[in-house]
Design a protein around this motif. Structure first.
Motif, PDB file in Angstrom:
ATOM      1  N   MET A  99       0.690  -1.201   0.095  1.00 43.78           N
ATOM      2  CA  MET A  99       0.112   0.084   0.143  1.00 43.78           C
ATOM      3  C   MET A  99       1.018   1.245   0.048  1.00 43.78           C
ATOM      4  O   MET A  99       1.976   1.529   0.761  1.00 43.78           O
ATOM      5  CB  MET A  99      -1.046  -0.076   1.052  1.00 43.78           C
ATOM      6  CG  MET A  99      -1.721   1.237   1.275  1.00 43.78           C
ATOM      7  SD  MET A  99      -2.963   1.059   2.994  1.00 43.78           S
ATOM      8  CE  MET A  99      -3.945  -0.118   2.546  1.00 43.78           C
ATOM      9  N   ASP A 100       0.547   2.115  -0.812  1.00 43.76           N
ATOM     10  CA  ASP A 100       1.460   3.243  -0.859  1.00 43.76           C
ATOM     11  C   ASP A 100       0.923   4.361   0.133  1.00 43.76           C
ATOM     12  O   ASP A 100      -0.144   4.038   0.878  1.00 43.76           O
ATOM     13  CB  ASP A 100       1.310   3.937  -2.385  1.00 43.76           C
ATOM     14  CG  ASP A 100      -0.090   4.496  -2.683  1.00 43.76           C
ATOM     15  OD1 ASP A 100      -0.956   3.986  -2.239  1.00 43.76           O
ATOM     16  OD2 ASP A 100      -0.048   5.071  -3.679  1.00 43.76           O
ATOM     17  N   ARG A 101       1.456   5.316   0.397  1.00 38.05           N
ATOM     18  CA  ARG A 101       1.211   6.476   1.131  1.00 38.05           C
ATOM     19  C   ARG A 101      -0.078   7.049   1.129  1.00 38.05           C
ATOM     20  O   ARG A 101      -0.922   7.218   1.934  1.00 38.05           O
ATOM     21  CB  ARG A 101       2.486   7.398   1.356  1.00 38.05           C
ATOM     22  CG  ARG A 101       2.313   8.547   2.225  1.00 38.05           C
ATOM     23  CD  ARG A 101       3.281   9.664   2.154  1.00 38.05           C
ATOM     24  NE  ARG A 101       3.012  10.881   2.883  1.00 38.05           N
ATOM     25  CZ  ARG A 101       3.096  12.190   2.517  1.00 38.05           C
ATOM     26  NH1 ARG A 101       3.800  12.235   1.435  1.00 38.05           N
ATOM     27  NH2 ARG A 101       2.924  12.840   3.369  1.00 38.05           N
ATOM     28  N   ARG A 102      -0.478   7.393  -0.318  1.00 35.91           N
ATOM     29  CA  ARG A 102      -1.812   7.859  -0.405  1.00 35.91           C
ATOM     30  C   ARG A 102      -2.867   7.176  -0.169  1.00 35.91           C
ATOM     31  O   ARG A 102      -3.785   7.401   0.697  1.00 35.91           O
ATOM     32  CB  ARG A 102      -1.854   8.212  -2.022  1.00 35.91           C
ATOM     33  CG  ARG A 102      -2.929   9.105  -2.361  1.00 35.91           C
ATOM     34  CD  ARG A 102      -2.849   9.606  -3.707  1.00 35.91           C
ATOM     35  NE  ARG A 102      -1.921  10.671  -3.577  1.00 35.91           N
ATOM     36  CZ  ARG A 102      -1.755  11.833  -4.353  1.00 35.91           C
ATOM     37  NH1 ARG A 102      -2.714  11.991  -5.053  1.00 35.91           N
ATOM     38  NH2 ARG A 102      -0.913  12.537  -4.157  1.00 35.91           N
ATOM     39  N   PHE A 145      -2.748   4.557   2.281  1.00 34.60           N
ATOM     40  CA  PHE A 145      -2.852   4.453   3.556  1.00 34.60           C
ATOM     41  C   PHE A 145      -3.449   5.646   4.324  1.00 34.60           C
ATOM     42  O   PHE A 145      -4.466   5.410   4.932  1.00 34.60           O
ATOM     43  CB  PHE A 145      -1.417   4.408   4.300  1.00 34.60           C
ATOM     44  CG  PHE A 145      -1.225   4.330   5.571  1.00 34.60           C
ATOM     45  CD1 PHE A 145      -1.450   3.238   6.220  1.00 34.60           C
ATOM     46  CD2 PHE A 145      -0.811   5.439   6.416  1.00 34.60           C
ATOM     47  CE1 PHE A 145      -1.458   3.168   7.710  1.00 34.60           C
ATOM     48  CE2 PHE A 145      -0.840   5.337   7.775  1.00 34.60           C
ATOM     49  CZ  PHE A 145      -0.935   4.321   8.442  1.00 34.60           C
ATOM     50  N   LEU A 146      -2.969   6.851   3.684  1.00 35.96           N
ATOM     51  CA  LEU A 146      -3.917   8.076   4.516  1.00 35.96           C
ATOM     52  C   LEU A 146      -5.437   7.910   4.044  1.00 35.96           C
ATOM     53  O   LEU A 146      -6.134   8.275   4.733  1.00 35.96           O
ATOM     54  CB  LEU A 146      -3.350   9.202   3.665  1.00 35.96           C
ATOM     55  CG  LEU A 146      -1.968   9.834   4.154  1.00 35.96           C
ATOM     56  CD1 LEU A 146      -1.364  10.933   3.497  1.00 35.96           C
ATOM     57  CD2 LEU A 146      -1.970   9.887   5.934  1.00 35.96           C
ATOM     58  N   GLY A 185      -6.979   5.256   6.246  1.00 40.55           N
ATOM     59  CA  GLY A 185      -6.983   6.013   7.622  1.00 40.55           C
ATOM     60  C   GLY A 185      -8.196   7.080   7.639  1.00 40.55           C
ATOM     61  O   GLY A 185      -8.907   7.163   8.963  1.00 40.55           O
ATOM     62  N   MET A 186      -8.461   7.869   7.005  1.00 44.25           N
ATOM     63  CA  MET A 186      -9.205   8.896   6.905  1.00 44.25           C
ATOM     64  C   MET A 186     -10.827   8.434   6.866  1.00 44.25           C
ATOM     65  O   MET A 186     -11.854   8.738   7.702  1.00 44.25           O
ATOM     66  CB  MET A 186      -9.269  10.025   5.719  1.00 44.25           C
ATOM     67  CG  MET A 186      -8.057  10.758   5.781  1.00 44.25           C
ATOM     68  SD  MET A 186      -7.853  11.979   4.630  1.00 44.25           S
ATOM     69  CE  MET A 186      -9.147  12.542   4.138  1.00 44.25           C
ATOM     70  N   LEU A 187     -10.932   7.260   6.196  1.00 41.30           N
ATOM     71  CA  LEU A 187     -12.077   6.541   6.088  1.00 41.30           C
ATOM     72  C   LEU A 187     -12.471   5.714   7.300  1.00 41.30           C
ATOM     73  O   LEU A 187     -13.820   5.730   7.962  1.00 41.30           O
ATOM     74  CB  LEU A 187     -12.152   5.367   5.007  1.00 41.30           C
ATOM     75  CG  LEU A 187     -12.326   6.050   3.660  1.00 41.30           C
ATOM     76  CD1 LEU A 187     -12.183   4.936   2.407  1.00 41.30           C
ATOM     77  CD2 LEU A 187     -13.750   6.790   3.421  1.00 41.30           C
TER      78      LEU A 187
END
Length: 152
Positions: free
Chosen positions: A1-4, A6-7, A10-12
């Motif tokens: 999973m890339d950084r985008r 992952f973020l 996390g937000m969801l």
């Protein structure tokens, strides 16, 4: 999973948790000493309603000490910011007391304000419930930590 990714995940997850927790917080969830299961029968007996029927309102203000050294004599103050002809009665409940319904005050045309002292068995959430003339039940909650119980 890339950084985008992952973020985004996390937000969801955060949004999902916030939507699940918001009703509990609005109902007074998270107070120290809260015991809604013990409070429910007293609400049914006094008001004929359940805890979920109470609406947290900024029009009701409950002033309690955060810490009481003795539960035998805990002051409280209930202020209602509504016109006096709209307020039918004021109730006070202490979640963990053997008898949670402490007092009912029918005001008539008096100023919607009540202050007194109560006994508290242990650290508990405290609820001020205001009955309005149109049948609404408005609530304010607080929590008081009791170092020495005052009921028995």
């Amino acid at each position: 999973m890339d950084r985008r990714g992952f973020l985004k995940a996390g937000m969801l997850t955060g949004a999902l948790l916030a939507s699940k927790l918001a009703p509990a917080v609005a109902q007074g969830g998270g107070l120290e000493g809260e015991d809604v299961a013990h409070l429910e029968p007293a609400l049914q007996k006094a008001l004929g309603k359940s805890f979920k029927d109470l609406t947290p309102s900024p029009a009701v203000k409950l002033n309690m000490p955060t810490i009481a050294e003795s539960g035998a004599n805990v002051p409280f103050e209930i202020e209602v910011n509504l016109p006096k002809d709209q307020v039918k009665a004021i109730h006070l409940f202490v979640d963990k007391n053997p008898s949670p319904h402490i007092v009912k005050v029918e005001l008539g045309q008096a100023v919607p304000y009540y202050a007194s002292r109560t006994r508290m068995a242990e650290t508990s959430a405290v609820r001020a419930v205001v009955e309005t003339q149109d049948g609404k039940l408005l609530m304010a909650s607080a929590s008081t930590r009791v170092t020495v119980g005052g009921c028995g």
